[in-house]
Design a protein around this motif. Structure first.
Motif, PDB file in Angstrom:
ATOM      1  N   THR A 116      43.879  30.528  34.094  1.00 27.42           N
ATOM      2  CA  THR A 116      42.706  31.107  33.440  1.00 27.42           C
ATOM      3  C   THR A 116      41.532  31.191  34.412  1.00 27.42           C
ATOM      4  N   LEU A 117      41.447  30.235  35.336  1.00 26.09           N
ATOM      5  CA  LEU A 117      40.376  30.292  36.337  1.00 26.09           C
ATOM      6  C   LEU A 117      40.515  31.545  37.198  1.00 26.09           C
ATOM      7  N   LEU A 118      41.727  31.787  37.711  1.00 30.68           N
ATOM      8  CA  LEU A 118      41.946  32.963  38.559  1.00 30.68           C
ATOM      9  C   LEU A 118      41.756  34.256  37.779  1.00 30.68           C
ATOM     10  N   LEU A 119      42.266  34.279  36.556  1.00 32.36           N
ATOM     11  CA  LEU A 119      42.150  35.468  35.729  1.00 32.36           C
ATOM     12  C   LEU A 119      40.690  35.815  35.452  1.00 32.36           C
ATOM     13  N   THR A 120      39.923  34.845  34.973  1.00 34.97           N
ATOM     14  CA  THR A 120      38.540  35.116  34.590  1.00 34.97           C
ATOM     15  C   THR A 120      37.645  35.326  35.800  1.00 34.97           C
ATOM     16  N   TRP A 121      38.019  34.726  36.942  1.00 33.71           N
ATOM     17  CA  TRP A 121      37.256  34.997  38.164  1.00 33.71           C
ATOM     18  C   TRP A 121      37.394  36.467  38.549  1.00 33.71           C
ATOM     19  N   GLY A 122      38.606  36.995  38.447  1.00 34.55           N
ATOM     20  CA  GLY A 122      38.801  38.420  38.714  1.00 34.55           C
ATOM     21  C   GLY A 122      38.046  39.291  37.731  1.00 34.55           C
TER      22      GLY A 122
END
Length: 282
Positions: free
Chosen positions: A89-95
């Protein structure tokens, strides 16, 4: 001494903004295990809503709806597929946050814009300017509203059941998907309200949310995951610490001091100020 005293309303207003931001993160991060780096862009969306409307009063509910809808779409379209996987979720929402920042640049331009404060917020009482008092009032109203929702409504009690034990809540007949949707909507909406409050402090730009999102996560962690009273105390403490540290040094060093203070505190109390109490079988 007067300059030192003047930092008090600045620190309290910064803490109030952090509290509004952290109220949403308290549940999406503290209880649902979602590291939502796009939460900062919901702040930015709320600020640009105020810029477009040009009037503070209608901007508050409009910003809540705009940011809340954005959070709802993000949760339904992507995040619901990654529950239980915080790093994903961190990588997804950072994108997603990078995409939203670029979208804001395309729509409003890269330079910061200024949102004029209403005339009725000019002046102050002693060392407390009316605009800072208004921001603190928003934070108090936000805390009371969240508390009333969690303790006085059926949906709020269902939310507490889900965040304490999702599997048990689901087996009890609670629609956890609906609770997740509502949680993201309310949390994101509060971020939008925080964005409106930030227009009373400084200019608005595409990267506005990035300046506050890390501090908001620190509030959630230091206050205790999912703890409303802990978020209140941590937000006030970090806001004052940041204000006075910046008064004695500069903005960059102040951020370092705040981070070091939180790390030192977590060495003593790694669970935060308060801990969610629950019964367990032994």
């Amino acid at each position: 001494m007067s300059a030192f005293a003047n930092q008090l309303p600045i620190g309290l207003s910064i803490g109030a903004v952090l509290l509004l931001i952290a109220l949403g993160l308290t549940f999406t991060f503290g209880q649902m295990g979602v590291i939502n780096m796009a939460h900062g862009e919901f702040i930015m969306a709320g600020a640009y809503t105020a810029f477009l409307l040009g009037d503070l009063v209608p901007a508050l509910p409009a910003a809540f709806l705009v940011a809340g809808t954005m959070g709802l779409i993000l949760e339904r379209a992507a995040i619901r597929h990654f529950y239980g996987r915080p790093l994903d979720t961190l990588l997804l929402t950072w994108g997603v946050s990078l995409v939203l920042q670029q979208l804001a640049r395309d729509l409003f331009g890269a330079p910061n814009v200024q949102v004029p404060a209403p005339a009725w917020l000019s002046g102050g009482v002693g060392i407390l300017p009316y605009n800072r008092l208004f921001i603190m009032g928003l934070a108090v109203a936000g805390v009371v509203a969240v508390w009333a929702y969690l303790t006085r409504t059926r949906l709020g009690r269902r939310t507490q059941a889900v965040v304490q034990n999702r599997r048990l809540a689901a087996t009890s007949g609670i629609d956890t998907g609906r609770v997740d949707m509502l949680t993201f909507f309310v949390g994101s909406g509060l971020a939008g309200v925080a964005g409106v409050a930030l227009t009373l402090i400084g200019p608005v730009g595409p990267a506005l949310g990035t300046y506050y999102i890390v501090d908001a996560f620190l509030v959630v962690v230091a206050g205790g995951l999912g703890q409303l009273r802990g978020a209140v105390l941590a937000a006030a403490g970090l806001g004052l610490l940041n204000s006075y540290a910046e008064f004695w040094s500069d903005a960059s060093l102040a951020k370092v001091i705040v981070l070091a203070a939180v790390i030192a505190f977590l060495q003593v109390r790694p669970q935060g100020m308060f801990v969610l109490r629950s019964r367990a079988l032994t």
